[in-house]
Design a protein around this motif. Structure first.
Motif, PDB file in Angstrom:
ATOM      1  N   VAL A  88      -5.636   9.649  11.940  1.00 45.49           N
ATOM      2  CA  VAL A  88      -5.178  10.871  12.092  1.00 45.49           C
ATOM      3  C   VAL A  88      -4.859  10.745  13.976  1.00 45.49           C
ATOM      4  CG1 VAL A  88      -5.851  13.169  13.402  1.00 45.49           C
ATOM      5  CG2 VAL A  88      -7.412  12.113  11.414  1.00 45.49           C
ATOM      6  N   ILE A  89      -3.350  11.653  13.935  1.00 45.67           N
ATOM      7  CA  ILE A  89      -2.424  12.094  14.203  1.00 45.67           C
ATOM      8  C   ILE A  89      -1.886  13.384  15.045  1.00 45.67           C
ATOM      9  CG2 ILE A  89      -0.952  11.999  13.435  1.00 45.67           C
ATOM     10  CD1 ILE A  89       1.464  10.200  14.901  1.00 45.67           C
ATOM     11  N   VAL A  90      -2.057  13.674  15.780  1.00 42.66           N
ATOM     12  CA  VAL A  90      -1.564  15.256  17.151  1.00 42.66           C
ATOM     13  C   VAL A  90      -0.624  15.542  17.069  1.00 42.66           C
ATOM     14  CG1 VAL A  90      -2.183  17.062  18.438  1.00 42.66           C
ATOM     15  CG2 VAL A  90      -4.253  14.858  17.578  1.00 42.66           C
ATOM     16  N   LYS A 104       0.829  -1.131  -0.384  1.00 42.72           N
ATOM     17  CA  LYS A 104       0.020  -0.100   0.263  1.00 42.72           C
ATOM     18  C   LYS A 104       0.890   1.536  -0.132  1.00 42.72           C
ATOM     19  CE  LYS A 104      -3.657  -2.048   0.256  1.00 42.72           C
ATOM     20  NZ  LYS A 104      -5.440  -2.196  -0.386  1.00 42.72           N
ATOM     21  N   THR A 105       0.271   2.378  -0.529  1.00 40.51           N
ATOM     22  CA  THR A 105       0.920   3.821  -0.827  1.00 40.51           C
ATOM     23  C   THR A 105       0.645   4.237   0.562  1.00 40.51           C
ATOM     24  OG1 THR A 105       1.170   3.475  -3.322  1.00 40.51           O
ATOM     25  CG2 THR A 105       1.662   5.894  -2.482  1.00 40.51           C
ATOM     26  N   LEU A 106       1.299   5.314   1.301  1.00 41.25           N
ATOM     27  CA  LEU A 106       1.123   5.738   2.431  1.00 41.25           C
ATOM     28  C   LEU A 106       1.146   7.590   1.737  1.00 41.25           C
ATOM     29  CD1 LEU A 106       0.675   6.489   5.038  1.00 41.25           C
ATOM     30  CD2 LEU A 106       3.364   6.506   5.733  1.00 41.25           C
ATOM     31  N   VAL A 107      -0.042   8.289   2.139  1.00 43.67           N
ATOM     32  CA  VAL A 107      -0.296  10.179   1.978  1.00 43.67           C
ATOM     33  C   VAL A 107       0.269  10.421   3.244  1.00 43.67           C
ATOM     34  CG1 VAL A 107      -1.437  11.819   0.413  1.00 43.67           C
ATOM     35  CG2 VAL A 107      -1.116   9.341  -0.456  1.00 43.67           C
ATOM     36  N   LEU A 108       0.751  11.558   3.514  1.00 41.78           N
ATOM     37  CA  LEU A 108       0.836  12.363   4.897  1.00 41.78           C
ATOM     38  C   LEU A 108       0.418  13.642   4.541  1.00 41.78           C
ATOM     39  CD1 LEU A 108       1.185  12.662   7.584  1.00 41.78           C
ATOM     40  CD2 LEU A 108       3.371  13.350   7.522  1.00 41.78           C
ATOM     41  N   ALA A 109      -0.951  14.356   4.629  1.00 36.84           N
ATOM     42  CA  ALA A 109      -1.241  15.501   4.740  1.00 36.84           C
ATOM     43  C   ALA A 109      -0.919  15.883   6.478  1.00 36.84           C
ATOM     44  CB  ALA A 109      -3.072  15.617   4.106  1.00 36.84           C
ATOM     45  N   ASN A 110      -0.467  17.773   6.185  1.00 35.47           N
ATOM     46  CA  ASN A 110      -1.474  17.747   7.559  1.00 35.47           C
ATOM     47  C   ASN A 110      -1.983  19.810   7.799  1.00 35.47           C
ATOM     48  OD1 ASN A 110       1.412  18.707   6.368  1.00 35.47           O
ATOM     49  ND2 ASN A 110       1.350  20.357   7.908  1.00 35.47           N
ATOM     50  N   SER A 168      -5.645  11.639  -0.360  1.00 33.24           N
ATOM     51  CA  SER A 168      -6.468  10.440  -0.432  1.00 33.24           C
ATOM     52  C   SER A 168      -6.225  10.303  -2.407  1.00 33.24           C
ATOM     53  CB  SER A 168      -7.291  10.362   0.073  1.00 33.24           C
ATOM     54  OG  SER A 168      -8.011  10.962  -0.848  1.00 33.24           O
ATOM     55  N   GLU A 169      -6.319  11.007  -2.897  1.00 31.85           N
ATOM     56  CA  GLU A 169      -5.455  10.035  -4.427  1.00 31.85           C
ATOM     57  C   GLU A 169      -4.757  10.381  -4.336  1.00 31.85           C
ATOM     58  OE1 GLU A 169      -8.101  13.090  -6.571  1.00 31.85           O
ATOM     59  OE2 GLU A 169     -10.380  12.481  -5.660  1.00 31.85           O
ATOM     60  N   GLN A 170      -3.382  10.114  -3.778  1.00 29.83           N
ATOM     61  CA  GLN A 170      -2.236   9.668  -3.879  1.00 29.83           C
ATOM     62  C   GLN A 170      -1.434   8.814  -3.731  1.00 29.83           C
ATOM     63  OE1 GLN A 170       0.008  12.439  -6.465  1.00 29.83           O
ATOM     64  NE2 GLN A 170      -2.627  13.535  -6.201  1.00 29.83           N
ATOM     65  N   GLY A 171      -3.052   7.844  -3.316  1.00 35.78           N
ATOM     66  CA  GLY A 171      -2.855   6.799  -2.372  1.00 35.78           C
ATOM     67  C   GLY A 171      -3.543   5.854  -1.925  1.00 35.78           C
ATOM     68  N   ASP A 172      -2.990   5.310  -1.154  1.00 35.88           N
ATOM     69  CA  ASP A 172      -4.179   4.537  -0.248  1.00 35.88           C
ATOM     70  C   ASP A 172      -4.745   4.607   0.790  1.00 35.88           C
ATOM     71  OD1 ASP A 172      -3.720   2.264  -2.753  1.00 35.88           O
ATOM     72  OD2 ASP A 172      -2.166   2.070  -2.199  1.00 35.88           O
ATOM     73  N   ILE A 173      -3.949   5.114   1.943  1.00 38.73           N
ATOM     74  CA  ILE A 173      -4.049   4.822   2.979  1.00 38.73           C
ATOM     75  C   ILE A 173      -3.252   6.663   3.197  1.00 38.73           C
ATOM     76  CG2 ILE A 173      -3.761   4.707   5.146  1.00 38.73           C
ATOM     77  CD1 ILE A 173      -4.363   1.466   3.776  1.00 38.73           C
ATOM     78  N   LEU A 174      -4.608   7.370   3.975  1.00 41.55           N
ATOM     79  CA  LEU A 174      -3.798   8.930   3.724  1.00 41.55           C
ATOM     80  C   LEU A 174      -3.996   8.874   5.479  1.00 41.55           C
ATOM     81  CD1 LEU A 174      -3.770  12.001   3.281  1.00 41.55           C
ATOM     82  CD2 LEU A 174      -6.469  12.225   2.989  1.00 41.55           C
ATOM     83  N   VAL A 175      -3.332   9.580   6.435  1.00 38.18           N
ATOM     84  CA  VAL A 175      -2.954   9.801   7.753  1.00 38.18           C
ATOM     85  C   VAL A 175      -2.462  11.652   7.249  1.00 38.18           C
ATOM     86  CG1 VAL A 175      -1.212  10.400   9.138  1.00 38.18           C
ATOM     87  CG2 VAL A 175      -1.209   7.819   8.059  1.00 38.18           C
ATOM     88  N   VAL A 176      -3.075  11.780   8.446  1.00 40.90           N
ATOM     89  CA  VAL A 176      -3.032  13.128   8.389  1.00 40.90           C
ATOM     90  C   VAL A 176      -3.038  13.946   9.809  1.00 40.90           C
ATOM     91  CG1 VAL A 176      -5.317  15.662   8.560  1.00 40.90           C
ATOM     92  CG2 VAL A 176      -5.916  13.444   7.213  1.00 40.90           C
ATOM     93  N   ALA A 177      -1.902  14.611   9.830  1.00 40.95           N
ATOM     94  CA  ALA A 177      -1.517  15.188  11.058  1.00 40.95           C
ATOM     95  C   ALA A 177      -1.942  16.784  11.794  1.00 40.95           C
ATOM     96  CB  ALA A 177      -0.571  15.859  11.330  1.00 40.95           C
ATOM     97  N   VAL A 178      -2.410  16.682  12.479  1.00 38.44           N
ATOM     98  CA  VAL A 178      -3.025  17.889  12.998  1.00 38.44           C
ATOM     99  C   VAL A 178      -2.176  18.520  13.962  1.00 38.44           C
ATOM    100  CG1 VAL A 178      -5.631  18.765  13.692  1.00 38.44           C
ATOM    101  CG2 VAL A 178      -5.673  17.337  12.219  1.00 38.44           C
ATOM    102  N   ASN A 179      -2.463  20.296  14.274  1.00 37.40           N
ATOM    103  CA  ASN A 179      -0.960  21.090  15.053  1.00 37.40           C
ATOM    104  C   ASN A 179      -2.173  20.936  16.406  1.00 37.40           C
ATOM    105  OD1 ASN A 179      -0.919  22.354  11.406  1.00 37.40           O
ATOM    106  ND2 ASN A 179       0.947  23.125  13.207  1.00 37.40           N
ATOM    107  N   SER A 180      -0.913  21.038  16.524  1.00 34.05           N
ATOM    108  CA  SER A 180      -1.722  20.588  18.324  1.00 34.05           C
ATOM    109  C   SER A 180      -2.499  22.474  18.928  1.00 34.05           C
ATOM    110  CB  SER A 180      -0.315  20.770  19.723  1.00 34.05           C
ATOM    111  OG  SER A 180      -0.174  21.879  19.503  1.00 34.05           O
ATOM    112  N   ASP A 181      -3.534  22.505  19.893  1.00 26.01           N
ATOM    113  CA  ASP A 181      -3.656  24.109  20.292  1.00 26.01           C
ATOM    114  C   ASP A 181      -2.824  24.893  20.067  1.00 26.01           C
ATOM    115  OD1 ASP A 181      -6.218  22.865  20.211  1.00 26.01           O
ATOM    116  OD2 ASP A 181      -6.399  23.229  21.966  1.00 26.01           O
ATOM    117  N   GLU A 182      -1.250  24.144  20.819  1.00 24.07           N
ATOM    118  CA  GLU A 182      -0.236  24.831  21.843  1.00 24.07           C
ATOM    119  C   GLU A 182       0.529  25.930  19.995  1.00 24.07           C
ATOM    120  OE1 GLU A 182      -0.744  22.523  22.710  1.00 24.07           O
ATOM    121  OE2 GLU A 182      -1.235  22.868  24.751  1.00 24.07           O
TER     122      GLU A 182
END
Length: 159
Positions: free
Chosen positions: A93-95, A24-30, A48-62
């Motif tokens: 999703v990861i913070v 599988k192809t992993l894509v990261l967006a943030n 998500s159209e760039q690969g198979d699995i989309l992980v989104v990194a979300v900025n913390s409040d700080e």
């Protein structure tokens, strides 16, 4: 349930290894994803159209406060992460707490690092890290006709 998509880094690394073993192809967006709007949705759909699995990194409040100012974010990180996780095109999703996503890129080594159209492939801040291990950078989404800052300004005028 979509809340199960919100994960910590170490378990995510192990999960990603099994996807990689399956080819599988992993894509990261943030991003901050404060006041989720159609521009965010188009960006994440494009990612998500760039690969198979989309992980989104979300900025913390700080992190958002450091990057966008003391009155941001409008929506707290737990809710922002939940909104992003509820989107069908998002797998995980990861913070993250830093001002950029380099540490997450170094840990996950996504095949594709997707950024919105306010960047060019050459201006992506983490581009060097991605290219070092052979990944690629893609610019995706709409033409940046939407922004949280514009929404906030519009709402302030109405108040």
């Amino acid at each position: 349930m979509y809340k199960d998509k919100i994960v910590e880094l170490e378990p995510l690394i192990r999960t990603i290894e099994s996807y990689r073993a399956a080819g599988k192809t992993l894509v990261l967006a943030n991003g901050a994803f404060d006041l989720l709007h159609v521009g965010h949705v188009r960006y994440l759909q494009g990612a998500s159209e760039q690969g198979d699995i989309l992980v989104v990194a979300v900025n913390s409040d700080e992190s958002v406060r450091r990057l966008k100012g003391p009155r941001r974010p409008v929506v707290p990180v737990d809710e922002r992460a939940e909104l992003v996780a509820a989107l069908g095109c998002v797998n995980y999703v990861i913070v993250f707490h830093a001002d950029d996503v380099r540490r997450i890129i170094e840990a996950l080594k996504p095949d594709v690092h997707a950024k919105g159209t306010d960047y060019t492939p050459e201006s992506v801040p983490e581009r060097d890290v991605v290219l070092q291990y052979g990944g690629r950078v893609e610019v995706v989404g709409d033409s940046k006709d939407h922004s949280t800052s514009d929404l906030i300004r519009s709402l302030a005028k109405e108040a």
